[in-house]
Design an enzyme around this catalytic site. Structure first.
Site, PDB file in Angstrom:
ATOM      1  N   HIS A   1       0.814  -1.224   0.000  1.00 41.82           N
ATOM      2  CA  HIS A   1       0.000   0.000   0.000  1.00 41.82           C
ATOM      3  C   HIS A   1       0.846   1.272   0.000  1.00 41.82           C
ATOM      4  O   HIS A   1       0.357   2.334   0.376  1.00 41.82           O
ATOM      5  CB  HIS A   1      -0.962  -0.007   1.197  1.00 41.82           C
ATOM      6  CG  HIS A   1      -2.093  -0.990   1.043  1.00 41.82           C
ATOM      7  ND1 HIS A   1      -2.815  -1.475   2.118  1.00 41.82           N
ATOM      8  CD2 HIS A   1      -2.622  -1.576  -0.054  1.00 41.82           C
ATOM      9  CE1 HIS A   1      -3.744  -2.318   1.671  1.00 41.82           C
ATOM     10  NE2 HIS A   1      -3.640  -2.402   0.370  1.00 41.82           N
TER      11      HIS A   1
ATOM     12  N   CYS B   1       4.049  14.166  -6.614  1.00 43.66           N
ATOM     13  CA  CYS B   1       3.305  15.323  -7.092  1.00 43.66           C
ATOM     14  C   CYS B   1       1.861  14.913  -7.356  1.00 43.66           C
ATOM     15  O   CYS B   1       1.607  13.964  -8.114  1.00 43.66           O
ATOM     16  CB  CYS B   1       3.952  15.851  -8.364  1.00 43.66           C
ATOM     17  SG  CYS B   1       3.029  17.245  -9.055  1.00 43.66           S
TER      18      CYS B   1
ATOM     19  N   GLY C   1      -1.612 -10.117  11.743  1.00 42.98           N
ATOM     20  CA  GLY C   1      -2.108  -8.808  12.165  1.00 42.98           C
ATOM     21  C   GLY C   1      -2.939  -8.083  11.141  1.00 42.98           C
ATOM     22  O   GLY C   1      -2.938  -6.854  11.102  1.00 42.98           O
TER      23      GLY C   1
ATOM     24  N   SER D   1      -6.965  -7.888   9.290  1.00 41.19           N
ATOM     25  CA  SER D   1      -8.362  -8.339   9.341  1.00 41.19           C
ATOM     26  C   SER D   1      -8.746  -9.104   8.078  1.00 41.19           C
ATOM     27  O   SER D   1      -9.820  -9.689   8.012  1.00 41.19           O
ATOM     28  CB  SER D   1      -9.290  -7.133   9.519  1.00 41.19           C
ATOM     29  OG  SER D   1      -9.105  -6.233   8.439  1.00 41.19           O
TER      30      SER D   1
ATOM     31  N   PRO E   1      -4.926 -12.124  17.384  1.00 40.88           N
ATOM     32  CA  PRO E   1      -5.665 -12.447  18.621  1.00 40.88           C
ATOM     33  C   PRO E   1      -7.177 -12.502  18.392  1.00 40.88           C
ATOM     34  O   PRO E   1      -7.905 -13.092  19.182  1.00 40.88           O
ATOM     35  CB  PRO E   1      -5.302 -11.301  19.573  1.00 40.88           C
ATOM     36  CG  PRO E   1      -4.806 -10.196  18.708  1.00 40.88           C
ATOM     37  CD  PRO E   1      -4.247 -10.830  17.467  1.00 40.88           C
TER      38      PRO E   1
HETATM   39  P1  OAD Z   1      -7.317  -3.759  10.434  1.00 35.84           P
HETATM   40  O1  OAD Z   1      -7.458  -2.664  11.444  1.00 35.84           O
HETATM   41  O2  OAD Z   1      -8.440  -3.984   9.501  1.00 35.84           O
HETATM   42  O3  OAD Z   1      -7.022  -5.126  11.171  1.00 35.84           O
HETATM   43  C1  OAD Z   1      -6.041  -5.226  12.174  1.00 35.84           C
HETATM   44  C2  OAD Z   1      -6.028  -6.653  12.695  1.00 35.84           C
HETATM   45  O4  OAD Z   1      -4.975  -6.754  13.627  1.00 35.84           O
HETATM   46  C3  OAD Z   1      -7.315  -7.078  13.421  1.00 35.84           C
HETATM   47  O5  OAD Z   1      -7.803  -8.289  12.855  1.00 35.84           O
HETATM   48  C4  OAD Z   1      -6.857  -7.278  14.874  1.00 35.84           C
HETATM   49  O6  OAD Z   1      -7.528  -8.377  15.508  1.00 35.84           O
HETATM   50  C5  OAD Z   1      -5.396  -7.583  14.684  1.00 35.84           C
HETATM   51  N1  OAD Z   1      -4.522  -7.271  15.833  1.00 35.84           N
HETATM   52  C6  OAD Z   1      -4.664  -6.333  16.820  1.00 35.84           C
HETATM   53  N2  OAD Z   1      -3.621  -6.356  17.657  1.00 35.84           N
HETATM   54  C7  OAD Z   1      -2.777  -7.328  17.202  1.00 35.84           C
HETATM   55  C8  OAD Z   1      -1.508  -7.839  17.635  1.00 35.84           C
HETATM   56  N3  OAD Z   1      -0.878  -7.342  18.717  1.00 35.84           N
HETATM   57  N4  OAD Z   1      -0.964  -8.848  16.915  1.00 35.84           N
HETATM   58  C9  OAD Z   1      -1.581  -9.351  15.809  1.00 35.84           C
HETATM   59  N5  OAD Z   1      -2.748  -8.899  15.352  1.00 35.84           N
HETATM   60  C10 OAD Z   1      -3.356  -7.906  16.039  1.00 35.84           C
HETATM   61  O7  OAD Z   1      -5.947  -3.456   9.648  1.00 35.84           O
HETATM   62  P2  OAD Z   1      -5.420  -4.070   8.278  1.00 35.84           P
HETATM   63  O8  OAD Z   1      -5.883  -5.465   8.078  1.00 35.84           O
HETATM   64  O9  OAD Z   1      -3.967  -3.789   8.211  1.00 35.84           O
HETATM   65  O10 OAD Z   1      -5.419   0.217   3.655  1.00 35.84           O
HETATM   66  O11 OAD Z   1      -6.162  -3.147   7.234  1.00 35.84           O
HETATM   67  C11 OAD Z   1      -5.938  -3.363   5.886  1.00 35.84           C
HETATM   68  C12 OAD Z   1      -5.962  -2.063   5.138  1.00 35.84           C
HETATM   69  O12 OAD Z   1      -7.160  -1.339   5.464  1.00 35.84           O
HETATM   70  C13 OAD Z   1      -4.857  -1.095   5.524  1.00 35.84           C
HETATM   71  O13 OAD Z   1      -3.641  -1.350   4.838  1.00 35.84           O
HETATM   72  C14 OAD Z   1      -5.430   0.207   5.089  1.00 35.84           C
HETATM   73  C15 OAD Z   1      -6.835   0.062   5.630  1.00 35.84           C
HETATM   74  O14 OAD Z   1      -7.787   0.755   4.982  1.00 35.84           O
HETATM   75  C16 OAD Z   1      -5.303   1.356   2.988  1.00 35.84           C
HETATM   76  O15 OAD Z   1      -5.162   2.429   3.546  1.00 35.84           O
HETATM   77  C17 OAD Z   1      -5.315   1.186   1.499  1.00 35.84           C
END
Ligand code: OAD
Length: 247
Positions: free
Chosen positions: A118, A126, A189, A191, A216
């Site tokens: 990402h 720019c 980590g 979703s 988790p």
């Molecule tokens: P999310 O916020 O959707 O998911 C985070 C995940 O991390 C959840 O499933 C939590 O249960 C888990 N989690 C929390 N604490 C943790 C820990 N200590 N160890 C392991 N897991 C843990 O975030 P992403 O999946 O990264 O995209 O979201 C994907 C994309 O959505 C991001 O890259 C961003 C966002 O919109 C863009 O901006 C294009």
């Protein structure tokens, strides 16, 4: 220790190709909020107000204020134990890290072979696409908002992928190839809600990878993977690293 974990340790030791796909939960222990957790970034802000080309065109300053706030929080954070384990594993041949995170903490931990799916919050380009190549900027907080393009002096934008934008074709191709070739594929980590990143695990599985989720909380892929590990990344990866080293 459950037998399944023993099997994973065996597979980690013997894998010719190991791919880790990481999401914002990876940086939770560094104090950076996830997107969809209780304190998640999308709970307090509406994605469509901030992370879209339309939002930026409408109000670049507000979008930049949000990015500047995040850049400052990240600059004050440190990579955690989970980043350190993946950095150590990245020294082996056949390792690829695909991260959805734009925070740069994997790189700061010294990880090799990182694919930034990402983009990066530390890269600017720019907004008018004047032809200037993207540039690195680590100032946090920034002196004035919005920052400008050094070439045409128009408005600059963060070098991240926004909703409604495509993943760089080269990044997508390299990620797909790594996933297809993976002996072991770790989803850590995330979703697993945002595509095409979330599709990489399915692609790896279809091509014969042993798939693992470290999270988790339960997600849509918890029942799909060969081994779900319901624990924080910093704990699970430290445990696995110690077991792999024990030999
Ligand atoms: P999310 O916020 O959707 O998911 C985070 C995940 O991390 C959840 O499933 C939590 O249960 C888990 N989690 C929390 N604490 C943790 C820990 N200590 N160890 C392991 N897991 C843990 O975030 P992403 O999946 O990264 O995209 O979201 C994907 C994309 O959505 C991001 O890259 C961003 C966002 O919109 C863009 O901006 C294009």
């Amino acid at each position: 220790m459950p037998t399944d974990t023993e099997e994973l340790v065996y597979r980690l030791r013997n894998a010719r190709t190991l791919v880790a796909l990481t999401g914002s939960g990876m940086s939770a222990a560094s104090g950076i909020p996830t997107f969809r957790g209780d304190d998640g970034l999308w709970r307090n802000f509406r994605a469509e107000e901030l992370a879209t080309p339309e939002a930026f065109a409408h109000d670049p300053r507000t979008v930049w204020e949000w990015y500047d706030w995040r850049r400052t929080a990240i600059a004050n954070a440190q990579p955690n134990a989970a980043h350190a384990v993946l950095a150590a594993w990245s020294r082996r041949p056949g390792f690829t890290l695909i991260t959805q995170n734009v925070d740069g903490l994997h790189e700061r931990a010294g990880t090799a072979n990182v694919i930034r799916f990402h983009g990066s919050i530390w890269e600017l380009r720019c907004a008018a696409e004047c032809g200037a190549p993207p540039w690195e900027d680590h100032t946090a907080p920034m002196a004035s908002l919005p920052p400008t393009c050094p070439s045409c002096e128009g408005i600059a934008r963060p070098g991240v992928v926004w909703f409604g934008e495509n993943i760089d074709p080269d990044v997508l191709e390299r990620s797909s190839q790594a996933a297809a070739a993976a002996d072991v594929f770790l989803s850590i980590g995330t979703s697993s809600l945002v595509f095409p990143a979330a599709g990489l695990l399915h692609h790896a599985k279809r091509n014969g990878a042993f798939t693992v989720e470290i999270n988790p909380g339960a997600t849509d892929v918890s029942r799909v993977v060969d081994l779900p590990i319901a624990a924080p990344a910093e704990d699970a990866l430290s445990m696995l690293d110690a077991r792999v080293k024990m030999g």
